[in-house]
Design a protein around this motif. Structure first.
Motif, mmCIF file in Angstrom:
data_model
loop_
_atom_site.group_PDB
_atom_site.id
_atom_site.type_symbol
_atom_site.label_atom_id
_atom_site.label_comp_id
_atom_site.label_asym_id
_atom_site.label_seq_id
_atom_site.Cartn_x
_atom_site.Cartn_y
_atom_site.Cartn_z
ATOM 1 N N ILE A 11 0.834 -1.203 0.000
ATOM 2 C CA ILE A 11 0.000 0.000 0.000
ATOM 3 C C ILE A 11 0.869 1.253 0.000
ATOM 4 N N THR A 12 1.894 1.257 0.851
ATOM 5 C CA THR A 12 2.776 2.429 0.908
ATOM 6 C C THR A 12 3.443 2.666 -0.443
ATOM 7 N N CYS A 13 3.824 1.588 -1.120
ATOM 8 C CA CYS A 13 4.458 1.741 -2.433
ATOM 9 C C CYS A 13 3.460 2.210 -3.484
ATOM 10 N N LEU A 14 2.229 1.709 -3.427
ATOM 11 C CA LEU A 14 1.197 2.176 -4.362
ATOM 12 C C LEU A 14 0.949 3.668 -4.180
ATOM 13 N N GLN A 15 0.907 4.100 -2.921
ATOM 14 C CA GLN A 15 0.715 5.521 -2.652
ATOM 15 C C GLN A 15 1.847 6.350 -3.268
ATOM 16 N N VAL A 34 -11.129 -3.991 9.039
ATOM 17 C CA VAL A 34 -9.880 -3.422 8.519
ATOM 18 C C VAL A 34 -9.506 -4.090 7.200
ATOM 19 N N LEU A 35 -9.644 -5.420 7.140
ATOM 20 C CA LEU A 35 -9.303 -6.131 5.907
ATOM 21 C C LEU A 35 -10.216 -5.716 4.762
ATOM 22 N N GLN A 36 -11.510 -5.589 5.070
ATOM 23 C CA GLN A 36 -12.468 -5.169 4.034
ATOM 24 C C GLN A 36 -12.089 -3.800 3.480
ATOM 25 N N GLU A 37 -11.811 -2.870 4.406
ATOM 26 C CA GLU A 37 -11.492 -1.508 3.949
ATOM 27 C C GLU A 37 -10.136 -1.451 3.267
ATOM 28 N N THR A 38 -9.233 -2.313 3.715
ATOM 29 C CA THR A 38 -7.934 -2.393 3.045
ATOM 30 C C THR A 38 -8.115 -2.850 1.611
ATOM 31 N N CYS A 39 -8.961 -3.865 1.406
ATOM 32 C CA CYS A 39 -9.225 -4.342 0.045
ATOM 33 C C CYS A 39 -9.804 -3.225 -0.808
ATOM 34 N N ASN A 40 -10.779 -2.503 -0.238
ATOM 35 C CA ASN A 40 -11.386 -1.400 -0.997
ATOM 36 C C ASN A 40 -10.346 -0.347 -1.338
ATOM 37 N N TYR A 41 -9.468 -0.068 -0.384
ATOM 38 C CA TYR A 41 -8.454 0.956 -0.606
ATOM 39 C C TYR A 41 -7.471 0.527 -1.691
ATOM 40 N N ILE A 42 -7.033 -0.722 -1.657
ATOM 41 C CA ILE A 42 -6.111 -1.214 -2.684
ATOM 42 C C ILE A 42 -6.784 -1.143 -4.057
ATOM 43 N N ARG A 43 -8.061 -1.530 -4.096
ATOM 44 C CA ARG A 43 -8.771 -1.457 -5.387
ATOM 45 C C ARG A 43 -8.807 -0.020 -5.897
ATOM 46 N N SER A 44 -9.043 0.936 -4.996
ATOM 47 C CA SER A 44 -9.123 2.324 -5.454
ATOM 48 C C SER A 44 -7.742 2.824 -5.882
ATOM 49 N N LEU A 45 -6.695 2.378 -5.226
ATOM 50 C CA LEU A 45 -5.338 2.751 -5.649
ATOM 51 C C LEU A 45 -5.038 2.157 -7.026
ATOM 52 N N HIS A 46 -5.442 0.912 -7.246
ATOM 53 C CA HIS A 46 -5.249 0.284 -8.561
ATOM 54 C C HIS A 46 -5.982 1.069 -9.641
ATOM 55 N N ARG A 47 -7.206 1.497 -9.312
ATOM 56 C CA ARG A 47 -7.984 2.260 -10.299
ATOM 57 C C ARG A 47 -7.297 3.582 -10.603
ATOM 58 N N GLN A 57 -3.890 2.155 10.186
ATOM 59 C CA GLN A 57 -3.247 3.466 10.118
ATOM 60 C C GLN A 57 -3.061 3.936 8.678
ATOM 61 N N LEU A 58 -2.930 2.988 7.754
ATOM 62 C CA LEU A 58 -2.670 3.356 6.363
ATOM 63 C C LEU A 58 -3.933 3.757 5.619
ATOM 64 N N LEU A 59 -5.086 3.379 6.162
ATOM 65 C CA LEU A 59 -6.328 3.652 5.456
ATOM 66 C C LEU A 59 -6.602 5.144 5.416
ATOM 67 N N PRO A 60 -7.187 5.626 4.331
ATOM 68 C CA PRO A 60 -7.486 7.053 4.249
ATOM 69 C C PRO A 60 -8.520 7.429 5.297
ATOM 70 N N GLU A 61 -8.401 8.657 5.781
ATOM 71 C CA GLU A 61 -9.198 9.042 6.947
ATOM 72 C C GLU A 61 -10.638 9.388 6.632
ATOM 73 N N MET A 62 -10.936 9.524 5.345
ATOM 74 C CA MET A 62 -12.216 10.103 4.952
ATOM 75 C C MET A 62 -13.439 9.472 5.587
ATOM 76 N N HIS A 63 -13.526 8.147 5.473
ATOM 77 C CA HIS A 63 -14.760 7.505 5.935
ATOM 78 C C HIS A 63 -14.652 6.931 7.338
ATOM 79 N N ASN A 64 -13.510 7.070 7.918
ATOM 80 C CA ASN A 64 -13.394 6.515 9.265
ATOM 81 C C ASN A 64 -12.468 7.345 10.127
ATOM 82 N N ARG A 65 -12.669 7.267 11.392
ATOM 83 C CA ARG A 65 -11.729 7.846 12.342
ATOM 84 C C ARG A 65 -10.724 6.764 12.685
#
Lengths: 128, 91
Positions: free
Chosen positions: A109-113, B48-61, B30-38
Motif C-alpha cells: 500500500i505504501t508503495c502504491l501511494q 480493517v481487511l475489508q477496507e484495506t481491500c477497498n483501498y487497494i482497489r481504489s489505488l489500482h484504479r 493506520q494506512l487507510l485514508p481518513e475520509m470515511h473513518n476515524r
C-alpha cells in the motif's frame, strides 16, 4: 519477517527514474499507434517499474517481477471473504501465511501511494 | 535450535502471537485514508481487511487512470516528447 517500512522518498525517486526510462523505451517502440496498446503498455511499465524499484527484498515485488512473462489474470472469482480478497489483490498473496500477508500488504500500500504521487506529478509536469 | 525449527515447520504459525497479528492489523488501519473513518477507533480485523481491500482497489484504479492519461505521451514519438521525458529524468 521483514517489517521494515519502505523509505517513501527513495521508492519515489527509484520508481520515477525506472518508469521514465521505460516510457522512453516505449516511445521508441513500433505499434504504439493503438490507444489501448499504449495504455496497456504504460500500465505494465508502471507496475513493473514499481516492483523493480523495490527490488527482490519483498515477496510482493518478487511476485510481480516473476510474472512479467505471464498474462495478467488478476480478477479471480468474487468472494466475500476479506482475507481471501486481500490475497487476490496483493501480488503473491495466495502463497503467503497470514502474518506475511498483513506485512506485505502494508508495504504494498505504501508503495502504491508513492507510485500514485509520482505519476500525478509526472502528469502535471507534462501538461502544457 | 533444530528442534525449534522443525516444530515451527509443523505448527505453521503457532509461534506468531495474536499480539503480533493485532499489531499488524492496526498498522494497516493506520494506512487507510481518513475520509470515511476515524483511525483512532479500533475496528475489527475483518472491517480493517475489508477496507484495506477497498483501498487497494481504489489505488489500482487510480494507477490505471493515471496510466491512461500518461500513455498519451507515447502518442507522438517526436523530439518534443522525448525532450520532455528526458527533462523529467534530469529532475
Amino acid at each position: 519477517m521483514n517489517i521494515q517500512p519502505p523509505n517513501s522518498s527513495s521508492i519515489k525517486s527509484r520508481f520515477a527514474v525506472k518508469f521514465v526510462q521505460a516510457m522512453k523505451r516505449l516511445s521508441k517502440r513500433r505499434g504504439m499507434g493503438d490507444r489501448y496498446k499504449r495504455y496497456r503498455a504504460t500500465r505494465a511499465a508502471a507496475r513493473v517499474s514499481l516492483a523493480a524499484a523495490v527490488g527482490p527484498e519483498r515477496a510482493w515485488s518478487r511476485a510481480v517481477l516473476r510474472r512479467i512473462k505471464k498474462r495478467r489474470g488478476l480478477i479471480g472469482r468474487t468472494t466475500t471473504n476479506p482475507r481471501r480478497n486481500l490475497r487476490g489483490l496483493v501480488p503473491g498473496g495466495k502463497g503467503m501465511d497470514y502474518c506475511s500477508l498483513l506485512s506485505e500488504t502494508a508495504h504494498y500500500i505504501t508503495c502504491l501511494q508513492a507510485q500514485v504521487q509520482v505519476m500525478q506529478d509526472m502528469l502535471h509536469l507534462s501538461s502544457p | 535450535m533444530s528442534s525449534r525449527r522443525s516444530r515451527s515447520r509443523h505448527a505453521g504459525s503457532s509461534r506468531i502471537t495474536d499480539d503480533q497479528i493485532n499489531d499488524l492489523v492496526s498498522k494497516l488501519q493506520q494506512l487507510l485514508p481518513e475520509m470515511h473513518n476515524r483511525r483512532s477507533d479500533k475496528k475489527s480485523a475483518t472491517k480493517v481487511l475489508q477496507e484495506t481491500c477497498n483501498y487497494i482497489r481504489s489505488l489500482h484504479r487510480e494507477v490505471d487512470d493515471l496510466s491512461e492519461r500518461l500513455s498519451e505521451l507515447l502518442e507522438n514519438a517526436d523530439t518534443t516528447q522525448a525532450d520532455l521525458i528526458r527533462s523529467l529524468i534530469m529532475q
